[in-house]
Enzyme design. Structure first.
Site, mmCIF file in Angstrom:
data_model
loop_
_atom_site.group_PDB
_atom_site.id
_atom_site.type_symbol
_atom_site.label_atom_id
_atom_site.label_comp_id
_atom_site.label_asym_id
_atom_site.label_seq_id
_atom_site.Cartn_x
_atom_site.Cartn_y
_atom_site.Cartn_z
ATOM 1 N N GLU A 64 0.852 -1.200 0.000
ATOM 2 C CA GLU A 64 0.000 0.000 0.000
ATOM 3 C C GLU A 64 0.881 1.241 0.000
ATOM 4 O O GLU A 64 1.976 1.259 0.575
ATOM 5 C CB GLU A 64 -0.965 -0.019 1.201
ATOM 6 C CG GLU A 64 -2.093 0.980 1.022
ATOM 7 C CD GLU A 64 -3.288 0.756 1.963
ATOM 8 O OE1 GLU A 64 -3.205 -0.091 2.871
ATOM 9 O OE2 GLU A 64 -4.304 1.463 1.762
ATOM 10 N N HIS A 108 2.688 1.910 11.820
ATOM 11 C CA HIS A 108 2.040 3.186 12.186
ATOM 12 C C HIS A 108 2.019 3.303 13.703
ATOM 13 O O HIS A 108 1.658 2.344 14.406
ATOM 14 C CB HIS A 108 0.579 3.229 11.712
ATOM 15 C CG HIS A 108 0.406 3.145 10.233
ATOM 16 N ND1 HIS A 108 0.784 4.156 9.383
ATOM 17 C CD2 HIS A 108 -0.139 2.183 9.445
ATOM 18 C CE1 HIS A 108 0.487 3.803 8.131
ATOM 19 N NE2 HIS A 108 -0.060 2.612 8.147
HETATM 20 FE FE1 FEO Z 1 -2.297 -0.951 4.629
HETATM 21 FE FE2 FEO Z 1 -0.514 1.261 6.400
HETATM 22 O O1 FEO Z 1 -1.177 0.484 4.859
#
Ligand code: FEO
Length: 398
Positions: free
Chosen positions: A81, A227
């Site tokens: 992504e 993240h």
């Molecule tokens: Fe699925 Fe942080 O992208």
């Protein structure tokens, strides 16, 4: 500037304090976020993931200020992504032959997005590993559908670090990187919001994957997410929480979500809320106007709820567009084992409760019989029906 994680492992990502939304405008960001990329400098130099496309130049410049790019032996792409692969095209212009380790699905997503089939892809699957020197290895674990088909985690032996990518992450900026430095309330609220809004549809797979990882008995000292906070203090706490969340999680809470045209449906929403509190004082009640509240926050409250009540007036033989869009999102998230009730006012034709019922059933909710279909403004009879809804939701779910 790289930041130290453990031994020869560093964070080299983007602390994105300015980010306001994610997945277009589909996910609200209230406390910043980060795209965590990692640099391993053992006998081999390995880059794990990159950053979002708008930060590509900053990322490559930053990386260049730390190391000679030509010293990178491998790149590991845990997920294609764009928030993790966005730095790749600019980087690959400078080091075009560098091997990229990723899943077969990740090759598809990277080629589809960036149109470079000539990149030096090395396809890996669960159990494959590469030596990085100093007696350490990277072992790959496919994380299919957590949350994309191409998702993967990478485990570093000896340092016992699981680079988990999106799993266990939060859209939450923690400049100091680690979970014990984060604001506790924000950290857990953001972790739950992330799970409810991104991972919940894949809960059965989350459960299975956690059981698979636990059965491997790998020591895990750090879970380095892509993240938000890195779990270094009791890292397994988030794994245990995911296991709990993956099993049709619910608390003693009922959430009421509605929109209104001339406040009749709003009056019913608040009456249902008051009655739930009166009948079952231990049950938490949350009431949201769908048009005015953050949809992701409402979904997080639905995730916590054992039951919901959804209201809309009838408009043009349908329901309000705010409620219709919200119900589409609700269906995507595949909540299970939750009850629902419907209510709404109408002037002329009165289709809204039937439509709400159909939409909620197709979203997997068990919709109770009592409803309030109120002609014009609620009167005593309608408020009594609201009490019936409250009673039924409390009885059915206690
Ligand atoms: Fe699925 Fe942080 O992208």
């Amino acid at each position: 500037m790289k930041k130290h994680i453990k031994n020869n492992v560093y964070w080299i990502g983007k602390m994105d304090w300015e980010l306001e939304s994610f997945h277009g405008a589909d996910y609200s960001i209230n406390h910043g976020s980060s795209q965590n990329a990692y640099l391993i400098q053992e006998e081999k130099t390995v880059l794990i993931d990159t950053v979002w496309l708008p930060h590509s130049t900053e990322f490559v410049d930053n990386l260049q200020s730390e190391i000679d790019l030509n010293s990178i032996d491998f790149i590991v792409m845990n997920h294609g992504e764009v928030d993790h692969s966005g730095g790749l095209p600019e980087l690959m212009e400078k080091i075009p032959d560098t091997p990229i380790y990723c899943t077969a699905s990740c090759v598809k997503s990277l080629v589809g997005q960036y149109h470079h089939p000539e990149w030096n892809f090395k396809v890996v699957k669960t159990g494959d590993s590469i030596d990085i020197g100093n007696g350490k290895k990277l072992i790959f674990v496919e994380m299919k559908m957590l949350h994309w088909p191409d998702s993967m985690a990478t485990y570093m032996t000896e340092d016992n670090i699981l680079f988990s990518n999106d799993a266990f992450g939060q859209h939450y900026a923690v400049e100091e990187l680690f979970n014990d430095k984060a604001d506790f309330c924000h950290l857990w609220a953001e972790a739950m919001k992330y799970y409810a809004n991104i991972l919940n549809p894949f809960s059965p797979l989350v459960k299975k994957k956690i059981e698979e990882i636990q059965s491997l008995n790998l020591p895990i000292d750090i879970i380095a997410t892509s993240h938000g906070a890195i779990w270094s203090d009791n890292p397994m706490q988030i794994v245990e929480k995911y296991y709990e969340w993956s099993q049709n999680y619910k608390e003693n809470q009922i959430t009421i979500a509605y929109d209104t045209m001339w406040d009749g449906t709003k009056k019913l929403a608040h009456k249902i809320g008051r009655e739930i509190s009166r009948i079952s004082p231990d049950t938490k009640v949350k009431i949201f106007n769908i048009a005015n509240h953050d949809k992701n926050d409402i979904m997080t409250e639905v995730f916590k709820s054992k039951a919901i009540a959804v209201g809309s007036p009838t408009v043009n033989q349908g329901i309000l567009s705010s409620v219709a869009g919200w119900l589409d999102f609700l269906k995507e998230l595949r909540f299970k084992e939750k009850r629902a009730a419907v209510f709404g006012c109408y002037g002329w034709s009165g289709e809204s409760t039937k439509l709400l019922r159909e939409r909620l059933e197709s979203a997997g909710f068990d919709v109770i019989e009592p409803e309030v279909k109120c002609n014009w403004n609620p009167d005593e009879d309608d408020f009594n029906k609201a009490t019936e809804i409250a009673k039924a939701l409390c009885q059915d779910t206690n």
